[in-house]
Design an enzyme around this catalytic site. Structure first.
Site, PDB file in Angstrom:
ATOM      1  N   ASP A   1      13.026 -14.271 -27.766  1.00 36.01           N
ATOM      2  CA  ASP A   1      13.657 -14.292 -26.491  1.00 36.01           C
ATOM      3  C   ASP A   1      14.958 -14.650 -26.696  1.00 36.01           C
ATOM      4  OD1 ASP A   1      12.552 -16.372 -27.387  1.00 36.01           O
ATOM      5  OD2 ASP A   1      10.269 -16.583 -26.960  1.00 36.01           O
TER       6      ASP A   1
ATOM      7  N   GLU B   1       3.687 -13.887 -21.173  1.00 37.62           N
ATOM      8  CA  GLU B   1       2.407 -15.249 -21.172  1.00 37.62           C
ATOM      9  C   GLU B   1       1.162 -14.809 -20.406  1.00 37.62           C
ATOM     10  OE1 GLU B   1       3.836 -18.415 -20.327  1.00 37.62           O
ATOM     11  OE2 GLU B   1       5.693 -18.165 -19.381  1.00 37.62           O
TER      12      GLU B   1
ATOM     13  N   ASN C   1      -0.386 -22.515 -23.770  1.00 36.00           N
ATOM     14  CA  ASN C   1      -1.120 -21.351 -22.928  1.00 36.00           C
ATOM     15  C   ASN C   1      -1.399 -20.479 -23.393  1.00 36.00           C
ATOM     16  OD1 ASN C   1       1.354 -20.968 -23.073  1.00 36.00           O
ATOM     17  ND2 ASN C   1       1.441 -20.700 -21.130  1.00 36.00           N
TER      18      ASN C   1
ATOM     19  N   HIS D   1       1.057 -18.677 -25.157  1.00 38.12           N
ATOM     20  CA  HIS D   1       1.901 -17.452 -25.501  1.00 38.12           C
ATOM     21  C   HIS D   1       2.609 -17.071 -26.801  1.00 38.12           C
ATOM     22  CE1 HIS D   1       4.961 -20.503 -23.117  1.00 38.12           C
ATOM     23  NE2 HIS D   1       5.533 -19.964 -24.952  1.00 38.12           N
TER      24      HIS D   1
HETATM   25  C1  GLP Z   1       9.441 -21.440 -25.941  1.00 36.52           C
HETATM   26  C2  GLP Z   1       9.318 -20.376 -26.811  1.00 36.52           C
HETATM   27  C3  GLP Z   1       8.461 -19.569 -28.066  1.00 36.52           C
HETATM   28  C4  GLP Z   1       8.075 -21.027 -28.456  1.00 36.52           C
HETATM   29  C5  GLP Z   1       7.619 -22.133 -27.495  1.00 36.52           C
HETATM   30  C6  GLP Z   1       6.473 -23.256 -28.074  1.00 36.52           C
HETATM   31  O1  GLP Z   1       7.913 -20.825 -24.852  1.00 36.52           O
HETATM   32  N1  GLP Z   1      10.318 -19.283 -26.413  1.00 36.52           N
HETATM   33  O2  GLP Z   1       8.982 -18.945 -28.262  1.00 36.52           O
HETATM   34  O3  GLP Z   1       6.805 -20.418 -29.183  1.00 36.52           O
HETATM   35  O4  GLP Z   1       8.354 -22.493 -26.984  1.00 36.52           O
HETATM   36  O5  GLP Z   1       7.953 -24.116 -28.582  1.00 36.52           O
HETATM   37  P1  GLP Z   1       7.420 -25.628 -28.921  1.00 36.52           P
HETATM   38  O6  GLP Z   1       7.453 -25.340 -30.695  1.00 36.52           O
HETATM   39  O7  GLP Z   1       8.942 -26.035 -28.987  1.00 36.52           O
HETATM   40  O8  GLP Z   1       5.979 -26.120 -28.884  1.00 36.52           O
END
Ligand code: GLP
Length: 249
Positions: free
Chosen positions: A66, A142, A135, A137
Site C-alpha cells: 500500500d 479497512e 481493527n 485491517h
Molecule cells: C499500517 C499498514 C499496515 C500495517 C499496520 C500495522 O496501517 N498499512 O500494513 O500492518 O499499519 O502497523 P504496525 O505494524 O506499526 O502496528
C-alpha cells in the site's frame, strides 16, 4: 493456518527472515509482497543481515501492499521512503524490480489497475508479508472492505489515521486516502506470513483466528487461505486458545 508463538519479537522476526531466505534460496526470482508499519522492521533488519552474509536479492521482485494518496516518494512518511530507508537501500534488490503504488498518480483508478496487472505479469506473489491493524485491517483494507476487491482506493478510518499519526508531525497531516492491494490480491499469494507483536494486537489476532470470517474483520479471511503462517510473540498470542498454538521459542 499454522500458528507459531515466540517468546519475543526477535524470535518471530528471525523466523520470518528464515522463511524468506528459504523462498529466495529455492527460487532466486521470487516475488515478495512486502509490508510497512513497525512490525516488519525486525524482519527487514534480519534480511539485511542475511544479505550481508551472502543472500542474493538481485533477481527478486517486490510489491508493497500500500501507499498513501498524495504523498511523494521522498516524503518521510511515505511508504516508499520507509522501504528505501529500512530495506531497499541496504540490500541488492534492483530498483527496477521494486513496486510500490504511486500515491501521486493523476488517475488513481488506472494506477490501481496497472498495479494489479503488474503483479499478475510477474507470475503472482510467492510470499506475502502482512502486519495487522488494531481493527484487523491487512494492507489498508479497512473493516467492511468487500473480500472481492483487488488493488483499490481506500478511505482510511479515523482509528487507522490516529494509529499512524506517530509518523507525521500532526494528525491533520495524515492522508485520508490510500491505495492498497485488495483482499483478493492478497489471497492470491502462494504463501502468507502474518506478523504480530505486542498485547495491543491480541484482540485482532484472536478475532482473525477464532472469530467468524466476516468483512468487518478483514484478517479473518486468512482462515480460508491454504498456506498461512502466523508469527506471533507471546503477548500478541495471549488471546488465543492455547490448543491452537505451537510455542516454538
Ligand atoms: C499500517 C499498514 C499496515 C500495517 C499496520 C500495522 O496501517 N498499512 O500494513 O500492518 O499499519 O502497523 P504496525 O505494524 O506499526 O502496528
Amino acid at each position: 493456518m499454522e500458528i507459531l508463538v515466540f517468546d519475543d519479537y526477535q524470535g518471530l522476526s528471525r523466523k520470518a527472515a528464515d522463511l524468506i531466505k528459504e523462498q529466495v534460496t529455492k527460487d532466486s526470482q521470487s516475488v515478495l509482497g512486502l509490508a510497512t508499519g513497525s512490525t516488519p522492521l525486525g524482519l527487514y533488519k534480519e534480511m539485511i543481515n542475511d544479505y550481508q552474509h551472502g543472500l542474493d536479492f538481485s533477481q527478486v521482485t517486490s510489491f508493497n501492499l500500500d501507499e498513501y494518496v498524495g504523498l511523494s516518494g521522498d516524503h518521510p512518511a511515505s511508504y516508499r521512503y520507509f522501504m528505501e530507508q529500512h530495506l531497499f537501500s541496504q540490500i541488492n534488490i534492483k530498483p527496477t524490480n521494486i513496486h510500490i503504488p504511486n500515491g501521486q498518480a493523476m488517475d488513481i483508478e488506472r494506477e490501481c489497475r496497472v498495479y494489479e496487472s503488474a503483479i499478475q505479469a510477474c507470475g503472482g506473489i510467492d510470499l506475502q508479508i502482512l502486519g495487522i491493524g488494531h481493527n484487523g485491517h491487512i494492507g489498508f483494507n479497512e473493516p467492511g472492505t468487500p473480500f472481492g476487491k483487488e488493488t483499490h482506493l481506500i478511505e482510511l478510518t479515523e482509528s487507522t489515521r490516529q494509529a499512524n499519526a506517530r509518523f507525521f508531525s500532526s494528525i491533520d497531516e495524515v492522508p485520508s486516502k490510500a491505495i492498497s492491494m485488495g483482499i483478493k490480491s492478497i489471497m492470491k499469494a502462494k504463501q502468507i506470513l502474518l506478523l504480530a507483536s505486542g498485547e495491543s494486537k491480541a484482540g485482532a489476532v484472536h478475532q482473525a483466528v477464532e472469530g467468524p470470517v466476516v468483512k468487518e474483520m478483514p484478517a479473518s479471511i486468512l482462515q480460508l487461505h491454504p498456506n498461512v503462517v502466523l508469527l506471533l510473540d507471546t503477548a500478541a498470542a495471549s488471546g488465543l486458545n492455547r490448543a491452537l498454538v505451537n510455542q516454538v521459542g
